[in-house]
Write a protein that holds these residues in place. Structure first.
Motif, short mmCIF file in Angstrom:
data_model
loop_
_atom_site.label_atom_id
_atom_site.label_comp_id
_atom_site.label_asym_id
_atom_site.label_seq_id
_atom_site.Cartn_x
_atom_site.Cartn_y
_atom_site.Cartn_z
N ALA A 79 9.89 -23.93 6.11
CA ALA A 79 10.90 -24.94 5.77
C ALA A 79 11.60 -25.46 7.02
O ALA A 79 11.81 -26.67 7.17
CB ALA A 79 11.93 -24.35 4.80
N ALA A 80 11.94 -24.56 7.93
CA ALA A 80 12.65 -24.96 9.15
C ALA A 80 11.76 -25.80 10.06
O ALA A 80 12.23 -26.77 10.66
CB ALA A 80 13.16 -23.73 9.89
N VAL A 81 10.49 -25.45 10.16
CA VAL A 81 9.56 -26.20 11.01
C VAL A 81 9.44 -27.64 10.50
O VAL A 81 9.31 -28.57 11.30
CB VAL A 81 8.18 -25.51 11.06
CG1 VAL A 81 7.10 -26.42 11.60
CG2 VAL A 81 8.27 -24.25 11.91
N ALA A 82 9.51 -27.81 9.21
CA ALA A 82 9.41 -29.16 8.64
C ALA A 82 10.64 -30.01 8.99
O ALA A 82 10.59 -31.23 8.85
CB ALA A 82 9.26 -29.08 7.12
N VAL A 89 19.61 -21.72 11.03
CA VAL A 89 19.36 -20.55 10.19
C VAL A 89 20.58 -19.64 10.23
O VAL A 89 21.15 -19.41 11.29
CB VAL A 89 18.11 -19.77 10.65
CG1 VAL A 89 17.90 -18.52 9.82
CG2 VAL A 89 16.88 -20.67 10.61
N ALA A 90 20.96 -19.14 9.05
CA ALA A 90 22.09 -18.23 8.94
C ALA A 90 21.64 -16.91 8.33
O ALA A 90 20.76 -16.89 7.48
CB ALA A 90 23.18 -18.84 8.08
N VAL A 91 22.25 -15.84 8.79
CA VAL A 91 22.10 -14.52 8.19
C VAL A 91 23.49 -13.91 8.10
O VAL A 91 24.36 -14.25 8.90
CB VAL A 91 21.16 -13.59 9.00
CG1 VAL A 91 19.74 -14.11 9.02
CG2 VAL A 91 21.67 -13.39 10.41
N PRO A 92 23.70 -13.01 7.16
CA PRO A 92 25.02 -12.37 7.09
C PRO A 92 25.33 -11.61 8.38
O PRO A 92 26.41 -11.73 8.93
CB PRO A 92 24.90 -11.41 5.90
CG PRO A 92 23.80 -12.00 5.07
CD PRO A 92 22.84 -12.62 6.04
N HIS A 93 24.37 -10.86 8.85
CA HIS A 93 24.46 -10.15 10.13
C HIS A 93 23.05 -9.74 10.54
O HIS A 93 22.11 -9.83 9.74
CB HIS A 93 25.41 -8.94 10.06
CG HIS A 93 25.07 -7.96 8.97
ND1 HIS A 93 24.07 -7.03 9.08
CD2 HIS A 93 25.62 -7.79 7.74
CE1 HIS A 93 24.01 -6.32 7.96
NE2 HIS A 93 24.93 -6.77 7.14
N ARG A 94 22.89 -9.34 11.78
CA ARG A 94 21.56 -9.03 12.32
C ARG A 94 20.86 -7.92 11.54
O ARG A 94 19.64 -7.82 11.53
CB ARG A 94 21.66 -8.66 13.80
CG ARG A 94 20.31 -8.72 14.48
CD ARG A 94 20.35 -8.41 15.97
NE ARG A 94 21.09 -9.42 16.70
CZ ARG A 94 22.25 -9.20 17.34
NH1 ARG A 94 22.80 -8.02 17.33
NH2 ARG A 94 22.85 -10.17 17.99
N GLU A 111 16.14 -18.81 16.84
CA GLU A 111 16.96 -19.72 17.65
C GLU A 111 16.08 -20.71 18.41
O GLU A 111 16.40 -21.90 18.49
CB GLU A 111 17.86 -18.94 18.60
CG GLU A 111 18.96 -18.19 17.88
CD GLU A 111 19.78 -17.29 18.76
OE1 GLU A 111 20.86 -16.88 18.32
OE2 GLU A 111 19.35 -16.97 19.90
N GLU A 112 14.98 -20.23 18.96
CA GLU A 112 14.07 -21.12 19.68
C GLU A 112 13.37 -22.07 18.71
O GLU A 112 13.16 -23.25 19.03
CB GLU A 112 13.04 -20.30 20.45
CG GLU A 112 13.64 -19.57 21.64
CD GLU A 112 12.66 -18.64 22.34
OE1 GLU A 112 11.48 -18.60 21.94
OE2 GLU A 112 13.09 -17.95 23.27
N LEU A 113 13.04 -21.59 17.53
CA LEU A 113 12.34 -22.39 16.54
C LEU A 113 13.17 -23.61 16.12
O LEU A 113 12.65 -24.72 16.06
CB LEU A 113 12.02 -21.54 15.31
CG LEU A 113 11.29 -22.24 14.17
CD1 LEU A 113 9.84 -22.50 14.57
CD2 LEU A 113 11.36 -21.40 12.91
N VAL A 114 14.45 -23.40 15.85
CA VAL A 114 15.29 -24.50 15.37
C VAL A 114 16.16 -25.11 16.46
O VAL A 114 16.89 -26.06 16.21
CB VAL A 114 16.18 -24.06 14.18
CG1 VAL A 114 15.32 -23.65 13.00
CG2 VAL A 114 17.14 -22.97 14.56
N ASP A 115 16.08 -24.55 17.66
CA ASP A 115 16.87 -25.02 18.79
C ASP A 115 18.37 -25.04 18.45
O ASP A 115 19.07 -26.02 18.69
CB ASP A 115 16.41 -26.41 19.24
CG ASP A 115 16.96 -26.79 20.61
OD1 ASP A 115 17.23 -25.87 21.41
OD2 ASP A 115 17.14 -28.00 20.87
N HIS A 116 18.81 -23.94 17.84
CA HIS A 116 20.21 -23.79 17.45
C HIS A 116 20.49 -22.29 17.37
O HIS A 116 19.67 -21.53 16.88
CB HIS A 116 20.43 -24.44 16.08
CG HIS A 116 21.87 -24.52 15.70
ND1 HIS A 116 22.56 -23.45 15.18
CD2 HIS A 116 22.75 -25.54 15.76
CE1 HIS A 116 23.80 -23.81 14.94
NE2 HIS A 116 23.94 -25.09 15.28
N PRO A 117 21.66 -21.85 17.84
CA PRO A 117 21.98 -20.42 17.73
C PRO A 117 21.98 -19.96 16.27
O PRO A 117 22.36 -20.73 15.37
CB PRO A 117 23.39 -20.31 18.31
CG PRO A 117 23.58 -21.54 19.11
CD PRO A 117 22.72 -22.61 18.48
#
Length: 125
Positions: A79-82, A89-94, A111-117
């Protein structure tokens, strides 16, 4: 794998705000072991909605990994690649990445995939 589609209309103030860009989507990932109850999933989605709203994103689906297969993560990646350049991308915690192995490497990859932390919603489930 479970994917919980979210509806912005479901949440209070659910329509995109004047500062949000409906083209930008915040995808969310969680592992079922850390969100076992329906209440946990609802809390995860509430936290994700708040994170999306604060950052001007539209809340996308919550990808819930039911086992260690990585199927939900693969669906999130697809989905993100599209939407490269228009997704985060969000996660509750690592800790939700631990069952996949190498959580810091997964964080770096996403982070590299979507170019966003990676966005940590701060929900403790």
């Amino acid at each position: 794998m479970a994917i919980a589609e979210t509806s912005l209309v479901f949440w209070p103030g659910g329509e995109p705000g004047p500062h949000s860009n409906p083209q930008r989507i915040l995808y969310c990932y969680a592992h079922e072991r850390l969100a076992r109850r329906l209440r946990d999933v609802v809390e995860l989605q509430k936290a994700a909605f708040e994170a999306a709203e604060q950052r001007g994103y539209r809340l996308g689906p919550l990808f819930v990994e039911e086992d260690d297969s990585g199927q939900a993560m693969q669906a999130l990646i697809d989905a993100a690649v599209a939407r490269i350049g228009k997704a985060a991308v969000a996660v509750p915690h690592r800790g939700h990445l631990i069952p996949l192995g190498a959580p810091r490497e997964w964080q770096q990859f996403l982070e590299e995939l979507v170019d966003h932390p990676l966005v940590f919603t701060g929900h403790t489930s």
